[in-house]
Enzyme design. Structure first.
Site, PDB file in Angstrom:
ATOM      1  N   LYS A  22       0.847  -1.209   0.000  1.00 55.36           N
ATOM      2  CA  LYS A  22       0.000   0.000   0.000  1.00 55.36           C
ATOM      3  C   LYS A  22       0.871   1.244   0.000  1.00 55.36           C
ATOM      4  CE  LYS A  22      -1.801   1.459   4.031  1.00 55.36           C
ATOM      5  NZ  LYS A  22      -1.449   2.827   4.411  1.00 55.36           N
ATOM      6  N   ASN A  23       1.895   1.259   0.860  1.00 55.36           N
ATOM      7  CA  ASN A  23       2.671   2.488   1.060  1.00 55.36           C
ATOM      8  C   ASN A  23       3.731   2.725  -0.006  1.00 55.36           C
ATOM      9  OD1 ASN A  23       1.045   3.000   3.198  1.00 55.36           O
ATOM     10  ND2 ASN A  23       2.556   2.500   4.771  1.00 55.36           N
ATOM     11  N   CYS A 116      -5.004  12.266  12.599  1.00 53.10           N
ATOM     12  CA  CYS A 116      -5.757  11.011  12.552  1.00 53.10           C
ATOM     13  C   CYS A 116      -5.618  10.401  13.949  1.00 53.10           C
ATOM     14  CB  CYS A 116      -5.210  10.090  11.470  1.00 53.10           C
ATOM     15  SG  CYS A 116      -3.668   9.325  11.924  1.00 53.10           S
ATOM     16  N   ARG A 121       0.054  14.404  12.911  1.00 56.06           N
ATOM     17  CA  ARG A 121       0.478  14.174  11.527  1.00 56.06           C
ATOM     18  C   ARG A 121       0.663  15.475  10.728  1.00 56.06           C
ATOM     19  NH1 ARG A 121      -1.183   8.856  10.328  1.00 56.06           N
ATOM     20  NH2 ARG A 121       0.412   8.811   8.711  1.00 56.06           N
ATOM     21  N   ASP A 308       4.813   0.606  12.098  1.00 55.90           N
ATOM     22  CA  ASP A 308       3.608  -0.053  11.573  1.00 55.90           C
ATOM     23  C   ASP A 308       3.502  -1.511  12.014  1.00 55.90           C
ATOM     24  OD1 ASP A 308       3.459   1.688   8.360  1.00 55.90           O
ATOM     25  OD2 ASP A 308       3.019   2.296  10.417  1.00 55.90           O
ATOM     26  N   ARG A 400      -8.732  -0.619   4.820  1.00 59.61           N
ATOM     27  CA  ARG A 400      -7.905   0.394   4.151  1.00 59.61           C
ATOM     28  C   ARG A 400      -6.561  -0.194   3.734  1.00 59.61           C
ATOM     29  NH1 ARG A 400      -7.426   5.942   7.167  1.00 59.61           N
ATOM     30  NH2 ARG A 400      -6.078   6.113   5.373  1.00 59.61           N
TER      31      ARG A 400
END
Ligand code: EPZ
Length: 421
Positions: A22-23, A116, A121, A308, A400
Site C-alpha cells: 500500500k505504502n 488522525c 500528523r 507499523d 484500508r
C-alpha cells in the site's frame, strides 16, 4: 458497519500470497501526475485507500483504467490540480499529490490532511521543502495553495525523518531546474520503490535508500511500466499471526529482505524463519514454538523496527512468556489498541510512549473496536488466540490496508468471518 467474528484456537498452517505494498503504491500512483504519457502498474493491491487515491486522480483529469492488480494512468488530460477536503479527510496520503501537481502544473491546491487517530500528523516539512525550492505557499481556510512557474533545485534538510515528506519532495524535484539534495531522507523500501519507478520514467535520482538523495531535474518524464514491491507490513502481520498461533505457514511473493528488524525479533521470540528465493519466486516460511518468549521493541525509522508493526508485536507479547517493553518513538498516540487488548484479558501497563506487556496464559474473546489500521490488525491476531469468540467492530480501518484479510486468514485455517452490518 461490518465486523469480523473470530473463534480463537486454530494453529495457522498452509500458504498465503502477499499483496503489493500500500505504502509504495500510493506515492507511485501520484507519480503518474508528473508525465503526460501513460504509467502502467502491476501488483497494485485492491484496498480502499488505493480506490480513494484513484478517485482523487480521476477527478483531477487523470484517465484511470483498472483490471484487478493492473492499473494504468494517463495524466495527459490533467486539468484540475486540486485535492478537495472530502477526499483528503478520508486518506492523509492524498498529500502526496502536492509535489507532483506543483512540479507538473506550476500550481496546486490541496486540503490540509488534518490529524488522525495515531497523531497530529503535520505536513510542515513538506511545505518547508517546497518553499526552499522556490514555491509560493499559503495555508488558509484548511487548504495548502502552492504556486511555482518552475521549482528550482535546492539543498533540503528535514527536521525529522518523514516518509511521505521525502517522497513528496523527491517527486517535486524530478522536474525542478537544477539539482536537489534531500538530507535526513527516509530510507524506507517504499521510498526506494518510488525512486525506481521515477527513474524508469526518466528521472535522474541517486541515493534512494540512504539518508542523502540527489535528484537532477529534467524537463519532462515519459511513460513507463512498474511492478509494486511486496507489502512488508502485510508480510509482518501474517508472520505475527503465525507466531501467536504456534503456526507453520509459507508467505509467497515476499521476502525477509525488507524486514530484518522484525525477523530478528521473531527469532528472538523463538520462531524459525526460512527465506527462499529463486529467479522467479521468493517466499518466507515461519515455524513458531508452542509458546513465544516476550520480546521488547523500540520503533524508529527504517531500517530499525517499523512503527507499523508495533501493534502486532504488542498482540503477540500478550500471550508470550515474560514481560516485554514496547517503546513507540514515531507517533504520539499509537497505543489505542492497548485498551482493546486489555478487554481481551491482556496485562498491559502504559507509561507515556512506553507499554509494559506481561504475557498471560490465555486471552478471552470479547467485543472490541478497531481504532486505526494497524491497531485493527493487532486485534485480529489477538482474536486468533483468544478463548471463544472475538467480535471486532469498525473494520473499515482494516479494509484500508489489508486485502480480504478474512479470506487470507481463513485459508490458513483461522475460524474467521465477516458479518455485514
Ligand atoms: C508514512 O506516514 C506511512 N504512510 C505510515 O504508515 C507510517 O507509519 C509512517 O510513514 C512512518 O513509517 C504512508 O506511507 C502512506 P512520517 P507519514 O511523515 O509519511 C512527523 C500505515 O499504517 N512529521 O514518516 O505520514 C510525524 O508527525 C501508515 O500504513 C512532522 O512532524 O509519516 C511523525 O511523528 C500509518 N512533520 C513523524 O514525523 C511533517 O511534515 C514520522 O512521520 C511530517 C512528519
Amino acid at each position: 458497519m461490518d465486523k469480523l467474528v473470530i473463534t480463537g484456537g486454530a494453529r495457522l498452517s498452509g500458504e498465503v500470497s502477499i499483496s503489493g505494498a500500500k505504502n509504495a503504491a500510493l506515492p507511485i500512483l501520484c507519480a503518474s501526475l508528473l508525465s503526460s504519457e501513460p504509467l502502467t502498474l502491476t501488483n497494485v493491491p485492491c484496498l480502499n485507500d488505493i480506490g480513494t487515491m484513484l478517485k482523487l486522480l480521476a477527478q483531477m483529469g487523470v484517465k484511470v483504467e483498472r483490471d484487478g492488480e493492473n492499473v494504468s494512468l494517463d495524466a495527459s488530460g490533467l486539468n484540475n490540480p486540486e485535492a478537495p477536503y472530502e477526499l483528503v479527510k478520508t486518506m492523509r496520503a492524498s498529500i502526496l499529490v502536492l509535489g507532483p501537481l506543483l512540479a507538473r502544473c506550476g500550481e496546486a491546491r490541496v486540503s490540509l490532511p488534518g490529524g488522525c487517530a495515531i497523531g497530529a500528523r503535520p505536513v510542515d516539512q513538506h511545505i518547508k521543502g517546497l518553499l526552499a525550492m522556490g514555491a509560493e505557499v499559503a495555508v488558509e481556510h484548511g487548504y495548502i495553495t502552492a504556486k511555482a512557474p518552475r521549482l528550482r533545485g535546492a539543498r533540503l534538510f528535514t527536521d525529522m525523518v518523514t516518509v511521505t515528506g521525502t517522497e513528496n519532495l523527491m517527486m517535486a524535484a524530478c522536474l525542478a531546474d537544477g539539482e536537489t539534495v534531500i538530507e535526513n531522507a527516509a530510507r524506507e523500501p517504499e521510498v526506494v520503490d518510488l525512486a525506481q519507478c521515477l527513474v524508469s520514467m526518466g528521472a535522474q535520482i541517486s541515493g534512494a535508500g540512504t539518508d542523502l538523495i540527489r535528484i537532477r531535474g529534467v524537463d519532462r518524464l515519459h511513460g513507463a511500466s512498474h511492478r509494486i514491491m511486496p507489502d512488508r507490513i502485510e508480510t509482518g502481520t501474517f508472520l505475527c499471526a503465525a507466531a501467536a498461533t504456534s503456526g507453520d505457514i509459507r508467505l509467497n511473493g515476499t521476502s525477509t529482505g525488507y524486514l530484518d528488524a522484525v525477523v530478528d525479533k521473531l527469532m528472538d521470540a523463538g520462531c524459525e524463519l526460512i527465506g527462499e528465493k529463486t529467479p522467479r519466486h521468493e517466499s518466507i516460511r515461519i515455524m513458531a514454538p508452542a509458546r513465544l518468549k516476550a520480546v521488547s521493541i523500540r520503533t524508529a525509522p527504517y531500517p530499525a523496527f517499523p512503527t507499523d508493526m508495533q501493534a502486532q508485536f504488542m498482540a503477540i507479547n500478550c500471550v508470550a512468556d515474560g514481560t516485554a517493553v514496547i517503546r513507540e518513538t514515531i507517533f504520539e498516540n499509537r497505543f489505542m489498541h492497548a485498551v482493546e487488548l486489555q478487554r481481551l484479558g491482556a496485562d498491559i501497563k502504559i507509561d507515556g510512549n512506553t507499554a509494559f506487556v506481561t504475557g498471560v496464559e490465555r486471552l478471552q474473546g470479547a467485543t472490541v473496536m478497531a481504532t486505526d489500521l494497524r491497531a485493527s490488525a493487532s486485534l485480529v491476531i489477538a482474536g486468533l488466540v483468544a478463548e471463544g469468540e472475538t467480535h471486532i467492530e469498525r473494520i473499515y480501518h482494516l479494509d484500508r490496508g489489508y486485502e480480504q484479510i478474512e479470506r487470507k486468514m481463513g485459508a490458513l485455517g483461522a475460524k474467521i468471518r465477516r458479518e455485514k452490518a
